[in-house]
Design a protein around this motif. Structure first.
Motif, short mmCIF file in Angstrom:
data_model
loop_
_atom_site.label_atom_id
_atom_site.label_comp_id
_atom_site.label_asym_id
_atom_site.label_seq_id
_atom_site.Cartn_x
_atom_site.Cartn_y
_atom_site.Cartn_z
N GLY A 179 16.72 -18.91 97.37
CA GLY A 179 16.74 -18.59 95.95
C GLY A 179 17.73 -17.49 95.67
O GLY A 179 18.64 -17.22 96.46
N LEU A 180 17.55 -16.82 94.54
CA LEU A 180 18.43 -15.72 94.20
C LEU A 180 18.26 -14.57 95.18
O LEU A 180 17.19 -14.35 95.75
CB LEU A 180 18.14 -15.24 92.77
CG LEU A 180 18.47 -16.22 91.64
CD1 LEU A 180 18.05 -15.62 90.31
CD2 LEU A 180 19.95 -16.55 91.62
N LEU A 184 18.76 -14.07 103.51
CA LEU A 184 18.70 -15.40 104.10
C LEU A 184 17.57 -16.21 103.47
O LEU A 184 16.70 -15.66 102.78
CB LEU A 184 18.46 -15.27 105.61
CG LEU A 184 19.56 -14.54 106.41
CD1 LEU A 184 19.09 -14.33 107.84
CD2 LEU A 184 20.86 -15.33 106.37
N PRO A 185 17.55 -17.53 103.68
CA PRO A 185 16.42 -18.34 103.22
C PRO A 185 15.13 -17.84 103.86
O PRO A 185 15.13 -17.28 104.96
CB PRO A 185 16.78 -19.75 103.71
CG PRO A 185 18.26 -19.74 103.86
CD PRO A 185 18.62 -18.36 104.29
N VAL A 186 14.01 -18.04 103.16
CA VAL A 186 12.72 -17.62 103.69
C VAL A 186 12.00 -18.83 104.29
O VAL A 186 12.20 -19.97 103.85
CB VAL A 186 11.84 -16.97 102.59
CG1 VAL A 186 12.49 -15.70 102.08
CG2 VAL A 186 11.59 -17.94 101.44
N ASN A 187 11.18 -18.56 105.29
CA ASN A 187 10.42 -19.62 105.94
C ASN A 187 9.15 -19.93 105.16
O ASN A 187 8.48 -19.02 104.65
CB ASN A 187 10.05 -19.20 107.36
CG ASN A 187 11.26 -19.08 108.26
OD1 ASN A 187 12.15 -19.93 108.22
ND2 ASN A 187 11.32 -18.05 109.08
N ALA A 188 8.84 -21.20 105.07
CA ALA A 188 7.63 -21.64 104.39
C ALA A 188 7.03 -22.81 105.15
O ALA A 188 7.71 -23.46 105.95
CB ALA A 188 7.94 -22.04 102.95
N VAL A 189 5.75 -23.06 104.92
CA VAL A 189 5.12 -24.27 105.43
C VAL A 189 4.63 -25.08 104.25
O VAL A 189 4.32 -24.52 103.19
CB VAL A 189 3.94 -23.96 106.39
CG1 VAL A 189 4.45 -23.36 107.67
CG2 VAL A 189 2.93 -23.04 105.72
N VAL A 190 4.57 -26.38 104.41
CA VAL A 190 4.18 -27.27 103.32
C VAL A 190 2.72 -27.68 103.50
O VAL A 190 2.32 -28.19 104.54
CB VAL A 190 5.08 -28.52 103.28
CG1 VAL A 190 4.65 -29.42 102.12
CG2 VAL A 190 6.53 -28.11 103.12
N SER A 191 1.92 -27.41 102.47
CA SER A 191 0.53 -27.85 102.43
C SER A 191 0.44 -29.06 101.51
O SER A 191 0.87 -29.00 100.35
CB SER A 191 -0.37 -26.72 101.92
OG SER A 191 -1.68 -27.19 101.67
N THR A 362 28.68 -13.28 92.64
CA THR A 362 28.71 -14.57 93.32
C THR A 362 27.73 -14.64 94.48
O THR A 362 27.06 -15.66 94.69
CB THR A 362 30.14 -14.85 93.84
OG1 THR A 362 31.05 -14.77 92.76
CG2 THR A 362 30.23 -16.23 94.48
N LEU A 363 27.60 -13.56 95.25
CA LEU A 363 26.78 -13.59 96.45
C LEU A 363 25.30 -13.76 96.13
O LEU A 363 24.60 -14.53 96.79
CB LEU A 363 27.00 -12.30 97.26
CG LEU A 363 26.41 -12.26 98.68
CD1 LEU A 363 26.95 -13.42 99.51
CD2 LEU A 363 26.72 -10.93 99.34
N SER A 364 24.81 -13.06 95.11
CA SER A 364 23.39 -13.15 94.76
C SER A 364 23.02 -14.50 94.18
O SER A 364 21.85 -14.89 94.19
CB SER A 364 23.03 -12.06 93.74
OG SER A 364 23.15 -10.78 94.29
#
Length: 374
Positions: A179-180, A184-191, A362-364
């Motif tokens: 996201g913004l 780095l991207p964050v880790n998630a699990v799918v329920s 640009t980076l954010s």
């Protein structure tokens, strides 16, 4: 690596065996495709024509599915059920039993929220308005959670996994969310297979993305416990009107909704990209500059009035007078920008004069800029 293949477009349940085989046989035969673990068959056949599956002519397709499963590839039938009554069809039950007897998993594609009482014209929901954000209570698997209503997200996300692991279950695989923010991207699990309820509104078989990063916490900034954000799942099926003054959302039954005439109103077309709504607008950065046509995300999860992406257009640059400020927290970290004022923002026939605007670098906003028309 790609792990899942979804066969859709038309209806994969009706596809002739030989055509399916042309697509699927190489997955079993080519060693370079061993990363494919799941084949998803998107079909309404169980609801509308279950006799297709029960018919002896379907033996060849079931044999193909058996070969895939024997090669360690899971076959998942993505059905389309809206109400429990659809399971009462004896032909549907027979088709389900036949698929399950052949080790095929069956899942229902959820449609978002709908009204349990289909005779009702609308449902009113009260919300809290905190820091320019809408917070609504939702029962998730019969437990009350607080969600920010965010039209800018296309997934339902829950924070603080250590607090919700007694509510959610059926965790299937890990996922990375971006996201913004400059991180780095964050880790998630799918329920999977969760049940959502808001008064007379219900949604079943919903996926929830649970962020594993325990320090991602909006509650301290909001003054109440915030469990997550929800957007597309609410907006996809229902018509709604938000009254910020009375702090009330009215959800209309689409089958009974009649739009009232409004001489002072203007209807503006939306563009939907990746389940997010965009609208055409225009900006004048200074009194002497020309109008710049832009496409903007309608983002109820943003507490600022207007965000502009620097250099998304060669003429979109921060005015001379600005100050750098903290704008918020995105999934990928803290977001900073330059606050300033512009001459005007145009929406259809309406014009907002001297609005406060934040200019993001640009980076954010790297991930948000993937929609190059934005």
């Amino acid at each position: 690596e790609v792990t899942d293949i979804l066969i859709t477009g038309g209806d994969a349940g009706y596809m002739p065996t030989e055509r399916l085989k042309a697509y699927l046989a190489p997955i079993m035969e080519d060693p370079e495709l061993m990363h494919i673990r799941n084949i998803r068959i998107a079909s309404r056949a169980l609801t509308y024509e279950p006799s297709v599956v029960v018919n002896q002519k379907y033996d060849g397709t079931l044999e193909l599915f058996k070969n895939l499963i024997d090669h360690g590839i899971q076959v998942i039938w993505m059905a389309h059920f809206s109400t429990p009554k659809e399971f009462l069809n004896i032909h549907t039950l027979a088709a389900i039993r036949r698929l399950r007897a052949n080790r095929i998993n069956i899942r229902s594609q959820s449609e978002g929220f709908r009204m349990m009482n289909t005779m009702k014209t609308y449902e009113d929901i009260r919300f809290q308005f905190i820091n320019n954000l809408i917070v609504i209570p939702i029962q998730v698997n019969d437990k009350k959670l607080n969600f920010i209503l965010d039209s800018g997200v296309n997934k339902t996300i829950v924070f603080n996994s250590s607090r919700v692991d007694t509510i959610l279950s059926n965790f299937e695989y890990k996922y990375k969310l971006k996201g913004l923010g400059k991180g780095l991207p964050v880790n998630a699990v799918v329920s999977k297979n969760n049940r959502f309820k808001i008064n007379n509104l219900i949604a079943v078989n919903k996926n929830v993305y649970v962020i594993l990063k325990d320090d991602f916490d909006l509650s301290s900034k909001m003054g109440i416990t915030i469990h997550g954000v929800i957007g597309y799942d609410i907006f996809s099926n229902l018509i709604l009107k938000i009254n910020y003054k009375s702090k009330k959302i009215r959800f209309y039954n689409p089958s009974k909704y009649k739009q009232k005439k409004c001489s002072k109103c203007e209807v503006l077309p939306l563009t939907i990209f990746q389940k997010k709504p965009y609208i055409d607008a225009s900006v004048k950065l200074t009194n002497n500059s020309k109008k710049i046509p832009i496409k903007m995300l309608i983002d109820s999860g943003g507490s600022d009035a207007v965000w502009l992406f620097e250099y998304s257009n060669e003429n979109i640059v921060t005015p001379v007078n600005f100050f750098t400020d903290f704008l918020g927290v995105g999934l990928s970290g803290t977001v900073y920008g330059k606050r300033s004022r512009i001459s005007s923002l145009g929406l259809g026939k309406f014009s907002l004069n001297k609005p406060t605007v934040s200019f993001l670098d640009t980076l954010s906003t790297k991930d948000a800029r993937k929609f190059n028309k934005r």
